[in-house]
Design a protein around this motif. Structure first.
Motif, PDB file in Angstrom:
ATOM      1  N   GLY A 139     -33.679 -18.163  36.398  1.00 56.67           N
ATOM      2  CA  GLY A 139     -33.337 -19.148  37.063  1.00 56.67           C
ATOM      3  C   GLY A 139     -32.451 -20.527  36.240  1.00 56.67           C
ATOM      4  N   ALA A 140     -31.737 -21.169  37.140  1.00 60.86           N
ATOM      5  CA  ALA A 140     -30.659 -22.003  36.303  1.00 60.86           C
ATOM      6  C   ALA A 140     -30.447 -23.128  37.351  1.00 60.86           C
ATOM      7  CB  ALA A 140     -29.271 -21.381  36.045  1.00 60.86           C
ATOM      8  N   LYS A 141     -29.694 -24.348  36.943  1.00 62.71           N
ATOM      9  CA  LYS A 141     -29.590 -25.516  37.786  1.00 62.71           C
ATOM     10  C   LYS A 141     -28.669 -25.016  38.697  1.00 62.71           C
ATOM     11  CE  LYS A 141     -30.583 -29.088  34.199  1.00 62.71           C
ATOM     12  NZ  LYS A 141     -29.745 -30.395  33.685  1.00 62.71           N
ATOM     13  N   ASN A 142     -27.899 -24.195  38.655  1.00 63.56           N
ATOM     14  CA  ASN A 142     -26.665 -24.031  39.736  1.00 63.56           C
ATOM     15  C   ASN A 142     -26.375 -22.733  39.213  1.00 63.56           C
ATOM     16  OD1 ASN A 142     -24.467 -24.482  37.857  1.00 63.56           O
ATOM     17  ND2 ASN A 142     -25.159 -26.759  38.064  1.00 63.56           N
ATOM     18  N   LYS A 143     -25.348 -21.947  40.052  1.00 63.90           N
ATOM     19  CA  LYS A 143     -24.568 -20.946  40.125  1.00 63.90           C
ATOM     20  C   LYS A 143     -23.647 -20.922  38.969  1.00 63.90           C
ATOM     21  CE  LYS A 143     -21.629 -17.656  42.304  1.00 63.90           C
ATOM     22  NZ  LYS A 143     -20.626 -17.320  43.549  1.00 63.90           N
ATOM     23  N   ASP A 144     -23.229 -21.859  38.382  1.00 58.18           N
ATOM     24  CA  ASP A 144     -22.413 -21.773  37.265  1.00 58.18           C
ATOM     25  C   ASP A 144     -23.289 -21.588  35.629  1.00 58.18           C
ATOM     26  OD1 ASP A 144     -19.995 -21.987  38.802  1.00 58.18           O
ATOM     27  OD2 ASP A 144     -20.145 -24.268  38.416  1.00 58.18           O
ATOM     28  N   LEU A 145     -24.394 -21.610  35.796  1.00 62.83           N
ATOM     29  CA  LEU A 145     -25.101 -21.646  34.730  1.00 62.83           C
ATOM     30  C   LEU A 145     -25.913 -20.285  34.582  1.00 62.83           C
ATOM     31  CD1 LEU A 145     -26.547 -25.145  34.346  1.00 62.83           C
ATOM     32  CD2 LEU A 145     -24.644 -24.142  32.802  1.00 62.83           C
ATOM     33  N   ILE A 146     -25.810 -19.674  35.598  1.00 63.52           N
ATOM     34  CA  ILE A 146     -26.319 -18.072  35.630  1.00 63.52           C
ATOM     35  C   ILE A 146     -25.593 -17.160  34.721  1.00 63.52           C
ATOM     36  CG2 ILE A 146     -27.028 -16.035  36.765  1.00 63.52           C
ATOM     37  CD1 ILE A 146     -28.772 -18.125  37.604  1.00 63.52           C
ATOM     38  N   ILE A 147     -26.289 -16.592  33.610  1.00 65.29           N
ATOM     39  CA  ILE A 147     -25.674 -15.697  32.598  1.00 65.29           C
ATOM     40  C   ILE A 147     -26.228 -14.408  32.636  1.00 65.29           C
ATOM     41  CG2 ILE A 147     -24.915 -17.768  31.087  1.00 65.29           C
ATOM     42  CD1 ILE A 147     -27.240 -17.080  29.117  1.00 65.29           C
ATOM     43  N   LEU A 148     -25.595 -13.411  32.384  1.00 64.38           N
ATOM     44  CA  LEU A 148     -26.167 -11.953  31.981  1.00 64.38           C
ATOM     45  C   LEU A 148     -26.672 -11.287  33.241  1.00 64.38           C
ATOM     46  CD1 LEU A 148     -27.647 -12.640  28.230  1.00 64.38           C
ATOM     47  CD2 LEU A 148     -25.414 -11.665  28.804  1.00 64.38           C
ATOM     48  N   GLU A 149     -26.238 -11.687  34.334  1.00 62.00           N
ATOM     49  CA  GLU A 149     -26.648 -11.167  35.743  1.00 62.00           C
ATOM     50  C   GLU A 149     -26.262  -9.680  35.796  1.00 62.00           C
ATOM     51  OE1 GLU A 149     -26.507 -11.499  40.354  1.00 62.00           O
ATOM     52  OE2 GLU A 149     -25.156 -12.995  39.138  1.00 62.00           O
ATOM     53  N   ASP A 150     -25.107  -9.409  35.571  1.00 63.87           N
ATOM     54  CA  ASP A 150     -24.745  -8.133  35.417  1.00 63.87           C
ATOM     55  C   ASP A 150     -25.386  -6.959  34.482  1.00 63.87           C
ATOM     56  OD1 ASP A 150     -23.004  -8.643  37.440  1.00 63.87           O
ATOM     57  OD2 ASP A 150     -20.995  -8.795  36.288  1.00 63.87           O
ATOM     58  N   GLU A 151     -25.440  -7.671  33.446  1.00 60.98           N
ATOM     59  CA  GLU A 151     -26.120  -6.943  32.158  1.00 60.98           C
ATOM     60  C   GLU A 151     -27.706  -6.584  32.699  1.00 60.98           C
ATOM     61  OE1 GLU A 151     -22.781  -9.176  30.453  1.00 60.98           O
ATOM     62  OE2 GLU A 151     -24.208  -9.413  31.948  1.00 60.98           O
ATOM     63  N   LEU A 152     -28.376  -7.562  33.230  1.00 62.39           N
ATOM     64  CA  LEU A 152     -29.678  -7.413  33.477  1.00 62.39           C
ATOM     65  C   LEU A 152     -29.793  -6.523  34.909  1.00 62.39           C
ATOM     66  CD1 LEU A 152     -30.931 -11.030  32.988  1.00 62.39           C
ATOM     67  CD2 LEU A 152     -31.834  -9.102  31.913  1.00 62.39           C
ATOM     68  N   ARG A 153     -28.826  -6.891  35.739  1.00 62.88           N
ATOM     69  CA  ARG A 153     -28.969  -6.031  36.840  1.00 62.88           C
ATOM     70  C   ARG A 153     -28.912  -4.311  36.536  1.00 62.88           C
ATOM     71  NH1 ARG A 153     -30.731  -7.724  41.514  1.00 62.88           N
ATOM     72  NH2 ARG A 153     -29.340  -9.644  41.335  1.00 62.88           N
ATOM     73  N   ALA A 154     -28.030  -4.241  35.692  1.00 67.07           N
ATOM     74  CA  ALA A 154     -27.892  -2.591  35.171  1.00 67.07           C
ATOM     75  C   ALA A 154     -29.098  -2.219  34.657  1.00 67.07           C
ATOM     76  CB  ALA A 154     -26.770  -2.629  34.137  1.00 67.07           C
ATOM     77  N   ILE A 155     -30.012  -2.848  34.155  1.00 69.33           N
ATOM     78  CA  ILE A 155     -31.352  -2.253  33.575  1.00 69.33           C
ATOM     79  C   ILE A 155     -32.396  -2.525  34.222  1.00 69.33           C
ATOM     80  CG2 ILE A 155     -30.529  -1.969  31.158  1.00 69.33           C
ATOM     81  CD1 ILE A 155     -31.661  -4.765  30.448  1.00 69.33           C
ATOM     82  N   ALA A 156     -32.471  -3.784  35.172  1.00 63.48           N
ATOM     83  CA  ALA A 156     -33.677  -4.214  36.001  1.00 63.48           C
ATOM     84  C   ALA A 156     -33.539  -3.702  37.370  1.00 63.48           C
ATOM     85  CB  ALA A 156     -33.913  -5.903  35.883  1.00 63.48           C
ATOM     86  N   GLY A 157     -32.356  -3.723  37.690  1.00 64.40           N
ATOM     87  CA  GLY A 157     -31.958  -3.336  39.373  1.00 64.40           C
ATOM     88  C   GLY A 157     -32.477  -4.172  40.160  1.00 64.40           C
ATOM     89  N   ASP A 158     -33.544  -3.574  41.224  1.00 60.11           N
ATOM     90  CA  ASP A 158     -33.656  -4.591  42.236  1.00 60.11           C
ATOM     91  C   ASP A 158     -35.048  -5.593  41.768  1.00 60.11           C
ATOM     92  OD1 ASP A 158     -32.044  -3.660  44.020  1.00 60.11           O
ATOM     93  OD2 ASP A 158     -33.400  -1.900  44.996  1.00 60.11           O
ATOM     94  N   ASN A 159     -35.510  -5.196  40.551  1.00 58.31           N
ATOM     95  CA  ASN A 159     -36.724  -5.870  39.851  1.00 58.31           C
ATOM     96  C   ASN A 159     -36.102  -7.378  39.239  1.00 58.31           C
ATOM     97  OD1 ASN A 159     -38.576  -4.193  40.600  1.00 58.31           O
ATOM     98  ND2 ASN A 159     -38.121  -3.096  38.817  1.00 58.31           N
ATOM     99  N   LEU A 160     -34.636  -7.750  39.885  1.00 58.78           N
ATOM    100  CA  LEU A 160     -34.090  -8.719  39.190  1.00 58.78           C
ATOM    101  C   LEU A 160     -33.927  -9.719  40.188  1.00 58.78           C
ATOM    102  CD1 LEU A 160     -32.674 -10.558  36.947  1.00 58.78           C
ATOM    103  CD2 LEU A 160     -30.548  -9.801  37.725  1.00 58.78           C
ATOM    104  N   TYR A 161     -34.740 -10.990  39.988  1.00 61.06           N
ATOM    105  CA  TYR A 161     -34.711 -11.959  40.905  1.00 61.06           C
ATOM    106  C   TYR A 161     -34.048 -13.456  40.296  1.00 61.06           C
ATOM    107  CZ  TYR A 161     -38.583  -9.112  42.565  1.00 61.06           C
ATOM    108  OH  TYR A 161     -39.127  -8.046  43.066  1.00 61.06           O
ATOM    109  N   ILE A 162     -32.908 -13.718  41.201  1.00 60.36           N
ATOM    110  CA  ILE A 162     -32.183 -14.877  40.858  1.00 60.36           C
ATOM    111  C   ILE A 162     -32.508 -16.200  41.720  1.00 60.36           C
ATOM    112  CG2 ILE A 162     -29.849 -15.892  40.536  1.00 60.36           C
ATOM    113  CD1 ILE A 162     -30.336 -13.669  38.645  1.00 60.36           C
ATOM    114  N   THR A 163     -32.612 -17.293  40.756  1.00 64.62           N
ATOM    115  CA  THR A 163     -33.050 -18.582  41.780  1.00 64.62           C
ATOM    116  C   THR A 163     -32.253 -19.699  41.270  1.00 64.62           C
ATOM    117  OG1 THR A 163     -34.655 -20.070  42.736  1.00 64.62           O
ATOM    118  CG2 THR A 163     -35.062 -19.239  40.368  1.00 64.62           C
ATOM    119  N   THR A 164     -31.833 -20.774  41.980  1.00 63.09           N
ATOM    120  CA  THR A 164     -30.814 -21.781  41.415  1.00 63.09           C
ATOM    121  C   THR A 164     -31.724 -23.008  41.970  1.00 63.09           C
ATOM    122  OG1 THR A 164     -29.374 -21.573  43.362  1.00 63.09           O
ATOM    123  CG2 THR A 164     -28.786 -20.778  40.894  1.00 63.09           C
ATOM    124  N   ASP A 165     -31.834 -23.901  41.095  1.00 61.38           N
ATOM    125  CA  ASP A 165     -32.527 -25.410  41.178  1.00 61.38           C
ATOM    126  C   ASP A 165     -31.768 -26.037  42.898  1.00 61.38           C
ATOM    127  OD1 ASP A 165     -33.628 -24.890  39.269  1.00 61.38           O
ATOM    128  OD2 ASP A 165     -33.127 -26.854  38.076  1.00 61.38           O
TER     129      ASP A 165
END
Length: 296
Positions: A139-165
């Motif tokens: 989670g992050a305040k907005n899209k611009d503060l989301i980090i390491l999404e691609d890196e986490l997606r590569a190892i967590a796959g569909d078990n990665l859940y993103i949310t923004t305030d």
């Protein structure tokens, strides 16, 4: 000197660096941290290890600019060097020492807030390397503060859940909203939650997981200053005990941490008068020394 091999601005005011530090890379484990110092007069800055490559002898750090020292650090480029790069410090994540077969039977969920995604990443990567799946909420305040999404997606796959305030990316809401939805509406059951992020975020994750009956680990690295227990900044109440995040942690049982006291103390510590008052009030328990000196 410790050479910076890569320096990137990965989000708004958030920077990633790969640093050549073979001895640290050869010994570190997920959950530990390093202390960096730019030059002889530079401030000591504790930073959780985001990633490491033992073969290349590199450590990856991620930091957010919050003051003069980190603003100065953000200007460093590939080819520049840190004068000091000390580590690994702190205790590794407890899962590293657990029996692997028992760990594989457990369902783990991570809840990361903002820059807290950086210390979550090596733990998720470690589990993945040992054939263990987990759910990851970022989670992050907005899209611009989301980090390491691609890196986490590569190892967590569909078990990665993103949310923004603010709802600017994927979904609107807090990490706690996602966790509540996974448990109450999607029937997920978890044996452990690991929450890393701002103090207020970890507090509310712990309130929810206590209600849901999920044992929870939190990383108290946000309150560290000196990183060796000498300054007393990371002193906190954990159940009936006084602990220091840098020498006793940084991970603790989140249901035992007094977050209200920690947040109030963090504000007090920011002023010189506040530090003097805390030292007077806490006496011999104000600092944690090296962890082996009995607070002498």
């Amino acid at each position: 000197m410790y050479k910076i091999l890569k320096a990137e601005n990965i989000a708004d005011k958030i920077y990633l660096m790969d640093v050549e530090a073979p001895r640290v890379a050869s010994h570190c484990e997920p959950g530990q941290f390093v202390i960096v110092k730019m030059d002889e007069k530079g401030e000591r800055i504790p930073l959780t290890i985001c990633d490491y490559d033992r073969e290349k002898g590199t450590i990856t750090i991620v930091f957010q600019t919050v003051g003069a020292s980190t603003e100065k650090m953000a200007k460093l480029k590939a080819g520049d060097s840190f004068q000091d790069f000390v580590g690994p410090l702190g205790r590794p994540s407890e899962m590293v020492e657990e029996d692997l077969e028992e760990l594989k039977k457990k369902k783990i969920v991570f809840v990361a807030g903002g820059v807290g995604t950086a210390p979550v990443f090596p733990q998720v990567k470690w589990l993945y390397a040992h054939g263990i799946e987990c759910d990851v909420i970022v989670g992050a305040k907005n899209k611009d503060l989301i980090i390491l999404e691609d890196e986490l997606r590569a190892i967590a796959g569909d078990n990665l859940y993103i949310t923004t305030d603010d709802g600017s990316y994927v979904r609107k809401g807090m990490g706690t909203d996602v966790l509540k939805d996974l448990v109450n509406n999607q029937g997920k059951k978890y044996d452990r939650c690991i929450a890393i992020g701002p103090l207020i975020m970890m507090k509310f994750v712990c309130l929810l997981t206590k209600e849901l009956g999920i044992p929870t680990i939190v990383s108290m690295n946000p309150i560290m200053v000196d990183g060796t227990g000498m300054c007393g900044a990371c002193r906190l109440q954990v159940g009936d005990e006084i602990k220091f995040a840098c020498v006793d942690g940084p991970e603790f049982d989140g249901h035992l941490v007094d977050f209200d006291q920690a947040m109030k103390r963090q504000q007090t510590y920011k002023t010189e008068e506040g530090r003097a008052m805390l030292k007077l009030q806490e006496g011999d328990t104000h600092h944690g020394g090296c962890g082996n000196c009995g607070n002498d």
